[in-house]
Scaffold this active site. Structure first.
Site, PDB file in Angstrom:
ATOM      1  N   SER A 137       7.115  -1.424   8.527  1.00  0.00           N
ATOM      2  CA  SER A 137       7.782  -2.484   7.767  1.00  0.00           C
ATOM      3  C   SER A 137       9.224  -1.964   7.817  1.00  0.00           C
ATOM      4  O   SER A 137       9.566  -0.670   7.503  1.00  0.00           O
ATOM      5  CB  SER A 137       7.009  -2.704   6.591  1.00  0.00           C
ATOM      6  OG  SER A 137       8.107  -3.573   5.860  1.00  0.00           O
ATOM      7  N   TYR A 150       3.914  -0.616  -1.797  1.00  0.00           N
ATOM      8  CA  TYR A 150       3.906  -0.865  -0.627  1.00  0.00           C
ATOM      9  C   TYR A 150       5.010  -0.066   0.161  1.00  0.00           C
ATOM     10  O   TYR A 150       4.913   0.701   1.172  1.00  0.00           O
ATOM     11  CB  TYR A 150       4.469  -2.429  -0.396  1.00  0.00           C
ATOM     12  CG  TYR A 150       4.439  -3.219   1.043  1.00  0.00           C
ATOM     13  CD1 TYR A 150       3.123  -3.314   1.854  1.00  0.00           C
ATOM     14  CD2 TYR A 150       5.610  -3.178   1.848  1.00  0.00           C
ATOM     15  CE1 TYR A 150       3.194  -3.777   3.156  1.00  0.00           C
ATOM     16  CE2 TYR A 150       5.676  -3.828   3.119  1.00  0.00           C
ATOM     17  CZ  TYR A 150       4.534  -4.222   3.681  1.00  0.00           C
ATOM     18  OH  TYR A 150       4.539  -4.522   4.892  1.00  0.00           O
TER      19      TYR A 150
HETATM   20  N1  LIG Z   1       4.189 -10.521   7.079  1.00  0.00           N
HETATM   21  C1  LIG Z   1       5.249  -9.568   7.049  1.00  0.00           C
HETATM   22  O1  LIG Z   1       6.267 -10.311   6.525  1.00  0.00           O
HETATM   23  C2  LIG Z   1       5.133  -8.455   7.410  1.00  0.00           C
HETATM   24  C3  LIG Z   1       6.672  -7.674   7.208  1.00  0.00           C
HETATM   25  C4  LIG Z   1       6.507  -6.208   7.559  1.00  0.00           C
HETATM   26  C5  LIG Z   1       5.398  -5.576   8.036  1.00  0.00           C
HETATM   27  N2  LIG Z   1       4.109  -6.399   7.937  1.00  0.00           N
HETATM   28  C6  LIG Z   1       3.078  -5.636   8.188  1.00  0.00           C
HETATM   29  O2  LIG Z   1       2.372  -6.308   9.469  1.00  0.00           O
HETATM   30  C7  LIG Z   1       0.989  -5.950   9.371  1.00  0.00           C
HETATM   31  C8  LIG Z   1       0.259  -7.046   9.589  1.00  0.00           C
HETATM   32  O3  LIG Z   1       0.438  -8.041   8.430  1.00  0.00           O
HETATM   33  P1  LIG Z   1       0.250  -9.670   8.380  1.00  0.00           P
HETATM   34  O4  LIG Z   1       1.799 -10.227   7.581  1.00  0.00           O
HETATM   35  O5  LIG Z   1      -0.190 -10.204   9.623  1.00  0.00           O
HETATM   36  O6  LIG Z   1      -0.552  -9.842   6.969  1.00  0.00           O
HETATM   37  P2  LIG Z   1      -2.062 -10.436   7.195  1.00  0.00           P
HETATM   38  O7  LIG Z   1      -2.109 -11.922   7.887  1.00  0.00           O
HETATM   39  O8  LIG Z   1      -2.288 -10.630   5.707  1.00  0.00           O
HETATM   40  O9  LIG Z   1      -3.116  -9.462   8.025  1.00  0.00           O
HETATM   41  C9  LIG Z   1      -3.583  -8.181   7.642  1.00  0.00           C
HETATM   42  C10 LIG Z   1      -4.905  -7.609   8.281  1.00  0.00           C
HETATM   43  O10 LIG Z   1      -5.157  -6.391   7.872  1.00  0.00           O
HETATM   44  C11 LIG Z   1      -6.435  -6.573   7.581  1.00  0.00           C
HETATM   45  N3  LIG Z   1      -6.839  -5.564   6.693  1.00  0.00           N
HETATM   46  C12 LIG Z   1      -6.316  -5.365   5.359  1.00  0.00           C
HETATM   47  N4  LIG Z   1      -7.203  -4.639   4.782  1.00  0.00           N
HETATM   48  C13 LIG Z   1      -8.012  -4.060   5.571  1.00  0.00           C
HETATM   49  C14 LIG Z   1      -8.863  -2.886   5.505  1.00  0.00           C
HETATM   50  N5  LIG Z   1      -9.197  -2.325   4.477  1.00  0.00           N
HETATM   51  N6  LIG Z   1      -9.624  -2.648   6.617  1.00  0.00           N
HETATM   52  C15 LIG Z   1      -9.397  -3.498   7.639  1.00  0.00           C
HETATM   53  N7  LIG Z   1      -8.462  -4.288   7.659  1.00  0.00           N
HETATM   54  C16 LIG Z   1      -7.873  -4.610   6.745  1.00  0.00           C
HETATM   55  C17 LIG Z   1      -6.748  -7.874   7.168  1.00  0.00           C
HETATM   56  O11 LIG Z   1      -7.954  -8.371   7.468  1.00  0.00           O
HETATM   57  P3  LIG Z   1      -9.233  -8.440   6.687  1.00  0.00           P
HETATM   58  O12 LIG Z   1      -8.771  -8.740   5.412  1.00  0.00           O
HETATM   59  O13 LIG Z   1     -10.301  -9.109   7.414  1.00  0.00           O
HETATM   60  O14 LIG Z   1      -9.864  -6.869   6.637  1.00  0.00           O
HETATM   61  C18 LIG Z   1      -5.802  -8.790   8.122  1.00  0.00           C
HETATM   62  O15 LIG Z   1      -6.284  -8.929   9.405  1.00  0.00           O
HETATM   63  C19 LIG Z   1       0.845  -5.304   7.907  1.00  0.00           C
HETATM   64  O16 LIG Z   1       0.647  -3.895   8.169  1.00  0.00           O
HETATM   65  C20 LIG Z   1       2.053  -5.609   7.384  1.00  0.00           C
HETATM   66  O17 LIG Z   1       2.127  -4.669   6.519  1.00  0.00           O
HETATM   67  C21 LIG Z   1       3.916  -7.590   7.782  1.00  0.00           C
END
Ligand SMILES: NC(=O)c1ccc[n+]([C@@H]2O[C@H](COP(=O)([O-])OP(=O)(O)OC[C@H]3O[C@@H](n4cnc5c(N)ncnc54)[C@H](OP(=O)(O)O)[C@@H]3O)[C@@H](O)[C@H]2O)c1
Length: 257
Positions: A137, A150
């Site tokens: 991130s 985080y």
């Molecule tokens: N959205 C943003 O603004 C943003 C910005 C920078 C970086 N990111 C990064 O991008 C990535 C995806 O984020 P997103 O925004 O798409 O969030 P999201 O929609 O909340 O998706 C997170 C995913 O991670 C899975 N997950 C969480 N805990 C887990 C565990 N213990 N084991 C296996 N799977 C797990 C969740 O699935 P389950 O709950 O079904 O397990 C879900 O599929 C993350 O690494 C996040 O830190 C996001």
């Protein structure tokens, strides 16, 4: 330009960016294994395309991750591209720091990567091929207010990506690091503070695949967030902390816990 991969593994595939990555890869004919904990959401995703293999799995469970890896290899023969995307966001003011919650975030955002990298590297080194992309991130560039769990977990993810990038290309393995700014997903839906330059999840997934296709190490977007966070990294501490206390922290108000 067609994707250079015939098989892929996406973790955190049940929602948000991961789900969009799976949809795009499958639509392009890539056989893609989708893992996350929510078996129901993965099953629904897999019903959309015969190219999608759903494997429910928790990234914090080392043995389960090795099993998932081995099941994908058994089905696909090899993994050309692994996008290690699973992550959690837990917003807390530093005045209420909780070591248990810090450990929970680290277990997913850092050790979750390690639990996938372990079996992937062993197989890819032996085969002298493969591409591993670690989702970190822009929060990994500097310590940010309300991100006391985080930001350190993403700094660790960034550091791991840099270490792997330094060493693994000589074994024929490509390494990429993905640093999104704000993306509209269930993760950010809980945030009450302003999220500048936020983009949609399908846009983020397209940018990620474009960067991976070009073989880039650092894939960071949108450019405005990249510029702000890279500049923040260059600022001397007194200037950075003045900005944090007088500008950033005022926008990211402390929620009631
Ligand atoms: N959205 C943003 O603004 C943003 C910005 C920078 C970086 N990111 C990064 O991008 C990535 C995806 O984020 P997103 O925004 O798409 O969030 P999201 O929609 O909340 O998706 C997170 C995913 O991670 C899975 N997950 C969480 N805990 C887990 C565990 N213990 N084991 C296996 N799977 C797990 C969740 O699935 P389950 O709950 O079904 O397990 C879900 O599929 C993350 O690494 C996040 O830190 C996001």
């Amino acid at each position: 330009m067609p994707y250079p991969w015939t098989t892929a593994w996406v973790t955190g595939a049940s929602t948000g960016i991961g789900r969009e990555l799976v949809n795009l890869l499958a639509a392009a004919g890539v056989r893609v294994a989708a893992t996350a904990r929510s078996a129901d959401k993965l099953a629904e995703l897999a019903r959309r395309s015969p190219s999608i293999l759903a494997i429910p799995c928790d990234v914090t469970d080392r043995a389960a991750m090795r099993d998932a890896h081995d099941r994908i290899i058994a089905s696909f023969g090899r993994i050309d591209l692994a996008i290690l995307n699973a992550g959690v966001w837990d917003q807390t003011p530093a005045s209420k720091f909780d070591a248990g919650r810090a450990a929970e975030t680290m277990a997913v955002n850092y050790l979750g990567l390690a639990n996938a990298v372990d079996p992937l590297v062993a197989e890819m080194v032996a085969r002298k091929g493969g591409h591993i992309a670690l989702v970190s991130s822009v929060a990994g560039y500097r310590g940010l207010p309300l991100a006391s769990y985080y930001a350190p977990s993403k700094a660790a993810a960034t550091s791991l990506a840099e270490v792997l990038r330094g060493e693994l290309p000589r074994h024929g393995i490509k390494i990429s690091m993905i640093n999104p700014g704000f993306v509209e997903t269930p993760m950010t839906a809980v945030n009450k503070f302003p999220m500048p330059y936020m983009i949609k999840a399908d846009d983020a997934a397209m940018r990620i695949l474009r960067g991976l296709q070009k073989g880039k190490f650092e894939i960071v977007f949108p450019w405005q967030m990249m510029a702000m966070m890279k500049l923040a990294r260059l600022l001397p501490y007194p200037v950075y902390f003045w900005l944090v206390q007088n500008v950033i922290a005022k926008q990211a108000s402390e929620p009631e816990q």
